[in-house]
Design an enzyme around this catalytic site. Sequence first.
Site, PDB file in Angstrom:
ATOM      1  CG  ASP A  43      39.698  35.309  40.653  1.00  0.00           C
ATOM      2  OD1 ASP A  43      40.512  35.646  39.779  1.00  0.00           O
ATOM      3  OD2 ASP A  43      38.540  34.899  40.399  1.00  0.00           O
ATOM      4  CD  GLU A  85      41.588  39.469  38.735  1.00  0.00           C
ATOM      5  OE1 GLU A  85      41.691  39.451  37.493  1.00  0.00           O
ATOM      6  OE2 GLU A  85      40.620  38.965  39.316  1.00  0.00           O
TER       7      GLU A  85
END
Length: 559
Positions: free
Chosen positions: A205, A247
């Site tokens: 993330d 990401e």
Amino acid sequence: MMAGENLNLWYRDAVFYELPVRSFYDSNGDGVGDFQGLRLKMGYLSDLGVDCIWLLPFYDSPLKDDGYDISDYYSVHPDYGTVDDFQECVEEAHKRGIRVIADLVMNHVSDQHPWFQEARKDRNSPRRDWFVWSDTDKEFQQARIIFTDTEKSNWTWDHVAKQYYWHRFYSSQPDLNYWNPDVRTEMMNVIRFWLKRGLDGFRCDAVPYLYEKEGTNCENLPETHQFFKEVRRMIDKEFPGTILLAEANQWPTEAKAYFGNEDEFHMAFNFPLMPRIFIAVAKEDRVPIVDIIKQTLPIPPTCDWGIFLRNHDELTLEMVTDEERDFMFKEYAKNPKMRLNMGIRRRLSPLLDNDRRLIELLHAILFSVPGSPILYYGDEIGMGDNIYLGDRNGVRTPMQWSPDRNAGFSKADPESLCNPVIVNPNYHYEAVNAEAESRLPTSLLNWVKSMIKIRKKYNTVLGRGEIEFFENVDRRALVFLKTFENNYMLCVYNLSRKPVALQLDLSRFAGWTPVEVQTESRFPPIGELPYFFTMSRHSFFWFKLEPDGSDGSDGSSGE
Ligand code: NOJ
């Protein structure tokens, strides 16, 4: 890792499926999905044909950002079960040949995490330096704000610490300080902990934001790349075959940098491509797709893009121009409630007005452009959304399994569900559900299943093939050839609401025959003259090109 395999490029041929344990299946009737529930539904996923599941964050958390605010990296949220339940679930997936990756939230923690609690209480605590503090809120002014609807600054005053702390997301998510070597070591231990328990990798993330440096926009700093190279070295050595997916919501050049020299991430999401697929069909013009794909290529051979139409967030419009963003809002978010931050919080089917042809067209594009496709749970059955729920919860409602109570998701009282089920007449769970669709041969679910099969049968040419665009045809058509060794796949899409007549110069294949792969229909042989065909609105063809005298068998690896 699954036993008996040496195919370390497995991710290049995989179809991924993203799901929240929370909203997938509730096995114990408390209204919240759990790992035992997911284990029970593994048969559905294997029947669908997906190769790898991506689990949204399942760690202990106060859930202020649906689990992206972790309060204990080494635990499972009690609502979802225990670490043993997690392991049983992963084992079940592996038995069925499905890999499992999970979200790893490294940039920040929850403000409830004991590390932050210790840090804020005591300036002299060794934890203090695990976070980013300042006496002013004026440092790192060039860093943009990401959650523009809720956050006015990346600094928040902490009355206990008597200093400001830095956060790129909600103020309840203080950023960790990666300049501190203990933070880096701890994160390596977190990675080891979960890989030892069977995970096949991580969706990492918010990777661009790990480090901050004055005078920069605090994104993609060299130290961030350096750190991920260290992570990669460690996993390659200790857990070969596991992967890292980045990401990094960035423009192509910055996103590509995360592949490094094949020594950083195996995969990265292709954020710039996604909105351009929606723009292209709305404008009936292939150029946005073609231009961006050209910018995102080439990439190193052991790396791949993760490509997607929708996910658990708003459809982000950060990687488009201001005009393109205005256009997207005008086309796809007429009701202001559909907007969130710089994006559109809707699911795939409602975005496309539940138009089956468009839904199929977009999936077909997804399955054939460069990259590994990532499906979002529920989109395979055409689930709707609920824009009246807060934040991004409207696209995180319970999976619709059957026409039974609570869509077959849970036996709990409807009021106690983690999110209400969808009852809008066009998407009501009584009609839109996995059980009903599995019985209907023409359902979207069965269609998606058949496309996954085809994609796998022609994995090498569709997945790994070189792409070559036909640019001298009507702009309403997207046409490209994919080539892998001696295999050729011609992909033709009509992006328009109207029929389109095409003439393609295929003379280099004179004498060859196009075979449409969904139905195995043989088309007239190719000659020296332009090859003509007409396409109805929003239709597509995938043609395998077969040399004269071919026995029609598929030359690629596949089934
Ligand atoms: C990106 C995730 O996809 C999103 O859901 C989350 O809110 C932010 N990162 C912060 O972790």
